[in-house]
Each structure stands twice: as C-alpha cells, then as structure tokens.
Design a protein around this motif. Structure first.
Motif, PDB file in Angstrom:
ATOM      1  N   ALA A 240      -2.696  -8.584  -3.241  1.00 33.90           N
ATOM      2  CA  ALA A 240      -1.944  -8.937  -4.444  1.00 33.90           C
ATOM      3  C   ALA A 240      -2.874  -9.123  -5.636  1.00 33.90           C
ATOM      4  CB  ALA A 240      -1.138 -10.214  -4.202  1.00 33.90           C
ATOM      5  N   GLU A 241      -4.054  -9.693  -5.382  1.00 34.15           N
ATOM      6  CA  GLU A 241      -5.022  -9.862  -6.463  1.00 34.15           C
ATOM      7  C   GLU A 241      -5.504  -8.505  -6.967  1.00 34.15           C
ATOM      8  OE1 GLU A 241      -8.962 -12.563  -7.494  1.00 34.15           O
ATOM      9  OE2 GLU A 241      -8.413 -12.188  -5.404  1.00 34.15           O
ATOM     10  N   ASP A 242      -5.738  -7.573  -6.063  1.00 31.25           N
ATOM     11  CA  ASP A 242      -6.143  -6.225  -6.463  1.00 31.25           C
ATOM     12  C   ASP A 242      -5.072  -5.540  -7.314  1.00 31.25           C
ATOM     13  OD1 ASP A 242      -8.562  -6.427  -5.257  1.00 31.25           O
ATOM     14  OD2 ASP A 242      -8.134  -5.039  -3.604  1.00 31.25           O
ATOM     15  N   LEU A 251       5.223 -15.101  -2.530  1.00 31.16           N
ATOM     16  CA  LEU A 251       6.568 -14.555  -2.376  1.00 31.16           C
ATOM     17  C   LEU A 251       6.615 -13.457  -1.325  1.00 31.16           C
ATOM     18  CD1 LEU A 251       7.646 -14.362  -6.137  1.00 31.16           C
ATOM     19  CD2 LEU A 251       8.188 -16.138  -4.455  1.00 31.16           C
ATOM     20  N   VAL A 252       5.583 -12.613  -1.305  1.00 29.89           N
ATOM     21  CA  VAL A 252       5.528 -11.540  -0.306  1.00 29.89           C
ATOM     22  C   VAL A 252       5.427 -12.131   1.095  1.00 29.89           C
ATOM     23  CG1 VAL A 252       4.178  -9.578   0.530  1.00 29.89           C
ATOM     24  CG2 VAL A 252       4.523  -9.896  -1.923  1.00 29.89           C
ATOM     25  N   LEU A 253       4.601 -13.161   1.253  1.00 33.26           N
ATOM     26  CA  LEU A 253       4.477 -13.807   2.563  1.00 33.26           C
ATOM     27  C   LEU A 253       5.751 -14.552   2.943  1.00 33.26           C
ATOM     28  CD1 LEU A 253       0.810 -15.124   2.278  1.00 33.26           C
ATOM     29  CD2 LEU A 253       1.642 -13.238   3.693  1.00 33.26           C
ATOM     30  N   PRO A 293       2.470   0.281   9.446  1.00 38.08           N
ATOM     31  CA  PRO A 293       2.828   0.614   8.053  1.00 38.08           C
ATOM     32  C   PRO A 293       2.006  -0.125   7.003  1.00 38.08           C
ATOM     33  CG  PRO A 293       4.809   0.307   9.363  1.00 38.08           C
ATOM     34  CD  PRO A 293       3.656  -0.148  10.209  1.00 38.08           C
ATOM     35  N   LEU A 294       1.423  -1.281   7.353  1.00 37.81           N
ATOM     36  CA  LEU A 294       0.641  -2.031   6.378  1.00 37.81           C
ATOM     37  C   LEU A 294      -0.594  -1.250   5.931  1.00 37.81           C
ATOM     38  CD1 LEU A 294       0.748  -5.634   7.913  1.00 37.81           C
ATOM     39  CD2 LEU A 294       2.349  -4.543   6.336  1.00 37.81           C
ATOM     40  N   PRO A 301       5.851  -4.085  -3.772  1.00 32.54           N
ATOM     41  CA  PRO A 301       7.219  -3.932  -3.258  1.00 32.54           C
ATOM     42  C   PRO A 301       7.267  -3.281  -1.869  1.00 32.54           C
ATOM     43  CG  PRO A 301       7.151  -3.344  -5.575  1.00 32.54           C
ATOM     44  CD  PRO A 301       5.734  -3.537  -5.150  1.00 32.54           C
ATOM     45  N   LEU A 302       6.481  -2.233  -1.684  1.00 28.94           N
ATOM     46  CA  LEU A 302       6.450  -1.596  -0.363  1.00 28.94           C
ATOM     47  C   LEU A 302       5.844  -2.524   0.681  1.00 28.94           C
ATOM     48  CD1 LEU A 302       5.406   2.098  -1.171  1.00 28.94           C
ATOM     49  CD2 LEU A 302       7.656   1.231  -0.455  1.00 28.94           C
ATOM     50  N   LEU A 303       4.845  -3.298   0.278  1.00 28.57           N
ATOM     51  CA  LEU A 303       4.256  -4.261   1.205  1.00 28.57           C
ATOM     52  C   LEU A 303       5.285  -5.302   1.635  1.00 28.57           C
ATOM     53  CD1 LEU A 303       1.817  -5.459   2.672  1.00 28.57           C
ATOM     54  CD2 LEU A 303       1.267  -6.706   0.569  1.00 28.57           C
ATOM     55  N   ALA A 304       6.097  -5.769   0.686  1.00 25.12           N
ATOM     56  CA  ALA A 304       7.130  -6.756   1.013  1.00 25.12           C
ATOM     57  C   ALA A 304       8.127  -6.188   2.021  1.00 25.12           C
ATOM     58  CB  ALA A 304       7.855  -7.193  -0.257  1.00 25.12           C
ATOM     59  N   VAL A 305       8.522  -4.934   1.828  1.00 21.83           N
ATOM     60  CA  VAL A 305       9.452  -4.294   2.765  1.00 21.83           C
ATOM     61  C   VAL A 305       8.816  -4.175   4.146  1.00 21.83           C
ATOM     62  CG1 VAL A 305      10.687  -2.163   3.304  1.00 21.83           C
ATOM     63  CG2 VAL A 305      10.676  -3.040   0.957  1.00 21.83           C
ATOM     64  N   ALA A 306       7.555  -3.741   4.183  1.00 25.35           N
ATOM     65  CA  ALA A 306       6.868  -3.570   5.465  1.00 25.35           C
ATOM     66  C   ALA A 306       6.720  -4.906   6.197  1.00 25.35           C
ATOM     67  CB  ALA A 306       5.501  -2.934   5.235  1.00 25.35           C
TER      68      ALA A 306
END
Length: 424
Positions: A240-242, A251-253, A293-294, A301-306
């Motif tokens: 997320a920092e990148d 939020l993603v976690l 998938p990670l 957004p894609l990371l959150a879905v995965a």
C-alpha cells in the motif's frame, strides 16, 4: 440471527459468557499493533517496536499453554484472574517505561511478562464444549460463531488501537486493550454456572496435551498458517505504501478478515457429514492456493478482492481445527490443547512477519507475497504428511471412537479410548 445461532444461545448463560469473551479477546488484536504504534511514535524506532511486539508474542506462546494446563486442573476462575492481574501489571510497567523513556531493557523485561495473558478464546470454547458436548451440530455452530467473533476482533481491534494512539496519545491503544482484557476476563470468570468442571491432577496422566500425535500435526501446520497471516499483514502495508496509499492498508486487511467472517457465518449454518480431518485438509490446501493470486495483483482494489477470496478459507478451517482438537485431546486437557493451536499460530505470525520484512527490504513489496505463498505450501505439505494421524481411529474392543464432524466425543467411554490411543 439465523435459527441455528438462536438455538445455541437458548441455553442460559451463553450470551453472557460469549459477550465477555468478545471483550477479553479484543486485546489479542489490539495490544501488539498498539505497542508498535506507541513505541514508533514516542521514539521513531520501528526496529525496537517490532522487537517488543515479537517478544510479547513469543512470551504468550511460551506461557499461554502452561496457564491453560493449570486451568484444566484447577478451574478458570482460580487460575485466570491471577494470571490476568500479572499481565495487566506488566502492561502498565511497559506503558510507563515507554512514556518515561526508561532504558530499552526495561521495555523488554515488561514485554516478556505481558504474555502471561490467558487464552480467552480457549476458555470460551471450553464452555461451549461443556454445554453441547452431546450435540455435535450445535457445537459446530458454536465454534463457527466464535470464529466470527475472532474475525470481528481483528477487523475492529487494529483500527481502534491505531486510531486512538495516533489521534489521542501514544499509549491510548495499548491502554484500551488492557481495559478490554480486564473487563472481559473478570466478567467471564464471574459466571460460575457455565464454567467447566476442573479435572484433578490424577486425571492428567501422560504429561502435556502436546504428546497427542494429532495435536502435534495441528500445531505444526498452524505455525505455517500463522506465517501466512503475519506475512500478509507486513507485505500488504508495504504494498500500500508503494502504491502511495499506506493508510488504505488497514482497510484492505479488514476486507481479508471480512471474507473469513462471512465464511464463518455460512459455515455455521451447514449440516456437515464425513470426517472432519478430510475437511481440514481441504481447508489448509484452499488457504495455500488462495495465496497464488497475490503474486499477480498490481493495485490495491485487486489486492482487496484477492484477499477477500483468500479469507473465505480461514474460518471454516479454524472451526474444523477446534473440532479435531476435541477429538484428539483428552477431555481433562481440552483447554490446554486449544491453547497449543493458538500458540502455534502466534509463533507462525512472528516468523512470517519477520521473514516478510526481510524480503520486502531486499526485493520490494510485490516480491514479499512469495513468503505467504511459501508458508501456505509448507502448511499443505505438513497437512498431507500428518493426515493419517488425524483420521478417526479404527474400531477397538468395546466400541469405536466417534468421528468428529464438527462435533465431539459423546461419552466417557469414548474419552477413555481417546486417552488410551494418545498416551500409548
């Protein structure tokens, strides 16, 4: 609330001890991240903050099973209250030493005693077992509900702890975590009617519950599983920092935990058949596959879905694990057995987070997701190799061991057979 969940709370006292367990478990998700936030704000030393969090985790891993072993022998109230008091005093010392800038060794001294905190989740699950031991479907629903409570804690706790420490004062997050622990433990232990009957020393033959071959498989697998969780947390923050949105990491976690929470709710509604060991093996493999998938995602957004999809495998696997602990550990050592699983998870989290941090520093955030993938693969390998030890025992003279289907052994004769099998 769906009818199966209404049914388990029909028994007097269940709502109260489950609510107390929610308060008591909030510290699990708040204290570590709260200490990291506090120390980093007060000193700017992230290395020191991470080392203190790891010290607390390893301390809990070393002390927790011993506390639970005493609980099985002497009862929850007699053991848990003094242990909690020791942990709270050590926590107060940690906050004071950080605030007054005492030498680093004092921080580590207090952090090593904070781990005296009891495994509240194991205490609550032991109460469900005492009530619904003869009702496998209701016990399965109860385990599922408690898994959902765990995920709620991990959704709310870190956000609450970090938010208070950054918006109010640095010590606010750990301080609230300690308050939650005190309220939860003393409320839980005040409820004597649902407290499991302790088993005297003469019933604790054969040493530690960890001598059970089945429990050894579960704990070893959960060390690798814990490494998944620890690595995902660290790498997601770095990713997320990148991406220029570090604050979005929480939020993603939370989405990751939400997937597990929803899966736990649905899993508790199911009527299951077949051996729990097979479901557990499938769950561990699903967790490993969900890490692939990670490695491919390129934005948040894609990371959150995965991560949401990956979270769907967590709660069902946890629920099934507790059913297997009950099958493979004698009744007199049940709380200790459940705590050993949590201990394996805590050790894995410490190993995964530290390894992931090194990989991120060396090769970048996206490469860091190799760590949870490798941990998942290791968990699947251990699960396959240990599967034979988890399958129901063959029929013995005088009767057969009941198969765990999310439920439990149903009479003392079955328990005696289990003890004979594991202590042989």
């Amino acid at each position: 609330m769906p009818s199966p969940y209404r049914a388990i709370f029909a028994t007097p006292g269940t709502k109260s001890f489950s609510a107390a367990g929610l308060f008591g478990r909030m510290t699990l998700s708040m204290m570590g991240i709260g200490v990291v936030t506090m120390v980093s704000q007060l000193t700017g030393r992230y290395g020191l903050a991470g080392a203190l969090a790891a010290t607390m985790a390893l301390s809990a891993a070393a002390i927790g099973p011993q506390i639970s072993r005493l609980v099985d022998r002497h009862g929850q109230r007699r053991v848990v209250r003094p242990a909690t008091l020791i942990s709270l005093v050590a926590g107060a010392g940690l906050l004071l030493s950080a605030h007054l800038r005492w030498p680093d060794w004092t921080l580590f001294a207090f952090a090593s005693v904070v781990g005296c905190v009891p495994s509240v989740g194991s205490m609550v699950r032991a109460r469900w077992v005492a009530i619904y031991r003869d009702s496998p479907q209701q016990l399965h629903t109860a385990y599922s509900f408690e898994s959902v409570v765990d995920e709620v804690c991990f959704i709310v706790g870190p956000i609450l702890s970090i938010g208070l420490s950054t918006a109010w004062f640095p010590e606010a997050g750990p301080l609230l975590a300690a308050c939650f622990l005190a309220v939860g433990v003393y409320w839980l232990t005040a409820q004597r009617a649902t407290e499991p009957v302790p088993h005297p020393r003469e019933q604790h033959t054969g040493g530690s519950a960890l001598r059970s071959p089945g429990l050894q498989v579960l704990v070893t697998t959960f060390i690798a599983t814990g490494a998944i969780f620890g690595a995902v947390d660290v790498v997601t923050v770095a990713f997320a920092e990148d991406q220029g949105h570090k604050t979005a990491a929480s939020l993603v976690l939370a989405v990751y935990a939400l997937g597990s929470c929803l899966a736990g709710v649905v899993f508790g509604l199911l009527r299951l058949s077949g051996p729990a060991a097979r479901r557990w093996l499938l769950g561990v493999c699903a967790m490993a596959v969900s890490m692939i998938p990670l490695l491919l995602v390129g934005n948040l957004p894609l990371l959150a879905v995965a991560l949401f999809v990956a979270g769907l495998a967590i709660a069902p696997t946890m629920v099934t694990t507790m059913a297997l602990v009950e099958q493979h550990v004698p009744r007199a050592k049940l709380t200790e057995g459940m705590t050993w699983v949590s201990t394996g998870l805590a050790v894995g989290v410490a190993l995964g987070s530290s390894t992931a941090g090194l990989v991120v520093d060396a090769w970048g955030a996206r490469a860091g997701y190799v760590v949870p993938e490798a941990a998942g693969a290791l968990a699947a390998v251990v699960a396959f190799l240990g599967y034979r030890r988890l399958r129901p025992a063959p029929q013995q003279a005088g009767g057969a061991l009941p198969q765990a289907t999310g439920g439990s052994t149903t009479d003392d004769r079955s328990e005696d057979h289990a003890q004979q099998r594991h202590l042989a």
